[in-house]
Design a protein around this motif. Structure first.
Motif, mmCIF file in Angstrom:
data_model
loop_
_atom_site.group_PDB
_atom_site.id
_atom_site.type_symbol
_atom_site.label_atom_id
_atom_site.label_comp_id
_atom_site.label_asym_id
_atom_site.label_seq_id
_atom_site.Cartn_x
_atom_site.Cartn_y
_atom_site.Cartn_z
ATOM 1 N N PRO A 132 0.833 -1.200 0.000
ATOM 2 C CA PRO A 132 0.000 0.000 0.000
ATOM 3 C C PRO A 132 0.874 1.259 0.000
ATOM 4 O O PRO A 132 2.042 1.221 0.406
ATOM 5 C CB PRO A 132 -0.791 -0.116 1.310
ATOM 6 N N PRO A 133 0.326 2.363 -0.461
ATOM 7 C CA PRO A 133 1.120 3.598 -0.467
ATOM 8 C C PRO A 133 1.384 4.081 0.961
ATOM 9 O O PRO A 133 0.547 3.947 1.839
ATOM 10 C CB PRO A 133 0.242 4.585 -1.232
ATOM 11 N N THR A 134 2.553 4.597 1.172
ATOM 12 C CA THR A 134 2.915 5.160 2.463
ATOM 13 C C THR A 134 3.219 6.642 2.279
ATOM 14 O O THR A 134 3.518 7.080 1.168
ATOM 15 C CB THR A 134 4.158 4.453 3.040
ATOM 16 N N PRO A 135 3.132 7.421 3.353
ATOM 17 C CA PRO A 135 3.457 8.845 3.213
ATOM 18 C C PRO A 135 4.872 9.086 2.696
ATOM 19 O O PRO A 135 5.095 9.999 1.896
ATOM 20 C CB PRO A 135 3.282 9.387 4.626
ATOM 21 N N LEU A 136 5.822 8.260 3.108
ATOM 22 C CA LEU A 136 7.194 8.440 2.646
ATOM 23 C C LEU A 136 7.309 8.232 1.141
ATOM 24 O O LEU A 136 7.984 9.004 0.452
ATOM 25 C CB LEU A 136 8.134 7.482 3.394
ATOM 26 N N VAL B 137 1.722 15.190 -2.425
ATOM 27 C CA VAL B 137 1.867 15.753 -1.080
ATOM 28 C C VAL B 137 0.547 15.627 -0.324
ATOM 29 O O VAL B 137 0.514 15.227 0.849
ATOM 30 C CB VAL B 137 2.343 17.225 -1.145
ATOM 31 N N ALA B 138 -0.558 15.958 -0.985
ATOM 32 C CA ALA B 138 -1.872 15.855 -0.347
ATOM 33 C C ALA B 138 -2.207 14.408 0.006
ATOM 34 O O ALA B 138 -2.771 14.143 1.076
ATOM 35 C CB ALA B 138 -2.941 16.438 -1.266
ATOM 36 N N LEU B 139 -1.850 13.464 -0.862
ATOM 37 C CA LEU B 139 -2.094 12.050 -0.561
ATOM 38 C C LEU B 139 -1.268 11.605 0.640
ATOM 39 O O LEU B 139 -1.747 10.863 1.499
ATOM 40 C CB LEU B 139 -1.772 11.177 -1.770
ATOM 41 N N GLY B 140 -0.023 12.063 0.729
ATOM 42 C CA GLY B 140 0.807 11.721 1.881
ATOM 43 C C GLY B 140 0.227 12.260 3.180
ATOM 44 O O GLY B 140 0.233 11.570 4.206
ATOM 45 N N ILE B 141 -0.307 13.473 3.140
ATOM 46 C CA ILE B 141 -0.932 14.047 4.337
ATOM 47 C C ILE B 141 -2.194 13.268 4.691
ATOM 48 O O ILE B 141 -2.461 12.981 5.866
ATOM 49 C CB ILE B 141 -1.241 15.535 4.113
ATOM 50 N N GLN B 142 -2.975 12.891 3.693
ATOM 51 C CA GLN B 142 -4.181 12.113 3.945
ATOM 52 C C GLN B 142 -3.842 10.763 4.560
ATOM 53 O O GLN B 142 -4.532 10.295 5.470
ATOM 54 C CB GLN B 142 -4.957 11.913 2.651
ATOM 55 N N LEU B 143 -2.781 10.137 4.092
ATOM 56 C CA LEU B 143 -2.395 8.829 4.639
ATOM 57 C C LEU B 143 -1.906 8.938 6.073
ATOM 58 O O LEU B 143 -2.004 7.982 6.838
ATOM 59 C CB LEU B 143 -1.320 8.190 3.759
ATOM 60 N N LEU B 144 -1.364 10.099 6.450
ATOM 61 C CA LEU B 144 -0.934 10.281 7.835
ATOM 62 C C LEU B 144 -2.111 10.254 8.801
ATOM 63 O O LEU B 144 -2.010 9.696 9.895
ATOM 64 C CB LEU B 144 -0.206 11.614 7.988
ATOM 65 N N PHE B 145 -3.220 10.857 8.402
ATOM 66 C CA PHE B 145 -4.371 10.989 9.286
ATOM 67 C C PHE B 145 -5.412 9.902 9.092
ATOM 68 O O PHE B 145 -6.382 9.862 9.827
ATOM 69 C CB PHE B 145 -5.019 12.364 9.101
ATOM 70 N N PRO C 294 -6.940 6.276 9.489
ATOM 71 C CA PRO C 294 -6.706 5.176 10.420
ATOM 72 C C PRO C 294 -6.209 3.936 9.698
ATOM 73 O O PRO C 294 -6.541 3.700 8.537
ATOM 74 C CB PRO C 294 -8.079 4.934 11.042
ATOM 75 N N LYS C 295 -5.392 3.148 10.382
ATOM 76 C CA LYS C 295 -4.857 1.922 9.796
ATOM 77 C C LYS C 295 -5.986 0.937 9.545
ATOM 78 O O LYS C 295 -6.841 0.726 10.369
ATOM 79 C CB LYS C 295 -3.829 1.271 10.735
ATOM 80 N N GLN C 296 -5.952 0.311 8.358
ATOM 81 C CA GLN C 296 -6.946 -0.687 8.027
ATOM 82 C C GLN C 296 -6.354 -2.069 8.261
ATOM 83 O O GLN C 296 -5.241 -2.357 7.842
ATOM 84 C CB GLN C 296 -7.386 -0.559 6.571
ATOM 85 N N SER C 297 -7.103 -2.921 8.948
ATOM 86 C CA SER C 297 -6.597 -4.262 9.228
ATOM 87 C C SER C 297 -6.812 -5.131 7.993
ATOM 88 O O SER C 297 -7.758 -4.936 7.221
ATOM 89 C CB SER C 297 -7.320 -4.864 10.428
ATOM 90 N N ASP C 298 -5.924 -6.075 7.786
ATOM 91 C CA ASP C 298 -6.045 -7.010 6.662
ATOM 92 C C ASP C 298 -7.081 -8.067 7.028
ATOM 93 O O ASP C 298 -6.869 -8.884 7.921
ATOM 94 C CB ASP C 298 -4.709 -7.683 6.358
ATOM 95 N N ALA C 299 -8.204 -8.031 6.355
ATOM 96 C CA ALA C 299 -9.285 -8.987 6.679
ATOM 97 C C ALA C 299 -9.302 -10.106 5.681
ATOM 98 O O ALA C 299 -8.961 -10.042 4.585
ATOM 99 C CB ALA C 299 -10.632 -8.281 6.686
#
Length: 112
Positions: free
Chosen positions: A24-28, A97-105, A107-112
Motif C-alpha cells: 500500500p502507499p505510504t506517506p514516505l 503531497v496531499a495524498l501523503g498528508i491524507q495517509l498520515l491521518f 486510520p490503519k486498516q486491518s487485513d481482513a
C-alpha cells in the motif's frame, strides 16, 4: 483433416495473472514521488522561462506572411508543450503531497 477452431484454441489457454503492486502507499513513498515530480517541475519552469525569454529576444521574420504564420505557430506550440509539462508535473507533486498528508491521518486498516 481436422479443423482448428480459434475460439476453442483461446479457451484452452489460461489467461496470465495480472501482477499488481501489493504494497500500500505510504506517506514516505508519496513524498518521495512528490519531491521527484517537484524537481522535474522546477527544471521545467526554468526551461519555460528560458524558452520564453529566447523567443521574446528574437523577432519573427517580417518578409513573408507565410513564414510569420509558421514561426508564430511553432513558437506557440513549443511554449505550450513546455507549459503543459510544467503544469502536469506540478499538479502531480501537489497531489502526492496531499495524498501523503491524507495517509498520515487515515486510520490503519486491518487485513481482513
Amino acid at each position: 483433416m481436422a479443423e482448428i477452431n480459434p475460439v476453442q484454441e483461446t479457451a484452452k489457454k489460461k489467461p496470465l495473472p495480472l501482477v499488481a503492486d501489493e504494497t500500500p502507499p505510504t506517506p514516505l513513498r508519496c513524498w518521495t514521488g512528490a519531491a521527484i515530480s517537484g524537481a522535474i517541475a522546477t527544471a521545467l519552469y526554468f526551461l519555460t522561462v528560458s524558452i520564453h525569454s529566447t523567443f521574446a529576444a528574437k523577432p519573427l521574420p517580417a518578409g513573408n506572411s507565410l513564414a510569420v504564420s509558421i514561426g508564430s505557430a511553432v513558437r506557440t506550440l513549443v511554449l505550450g508543450m513546455s507549459c503543459l509539462a510544467l503544469v502536469t508535473f506540478g499538479i502531480a507533486a501537489v497531489g502526492l503531497v496531499a495524498l501523503g498528508i491524507q495517509l498520515l491521518f487515515q486510520p490503519k486498516q486491518s487485513d481482513a
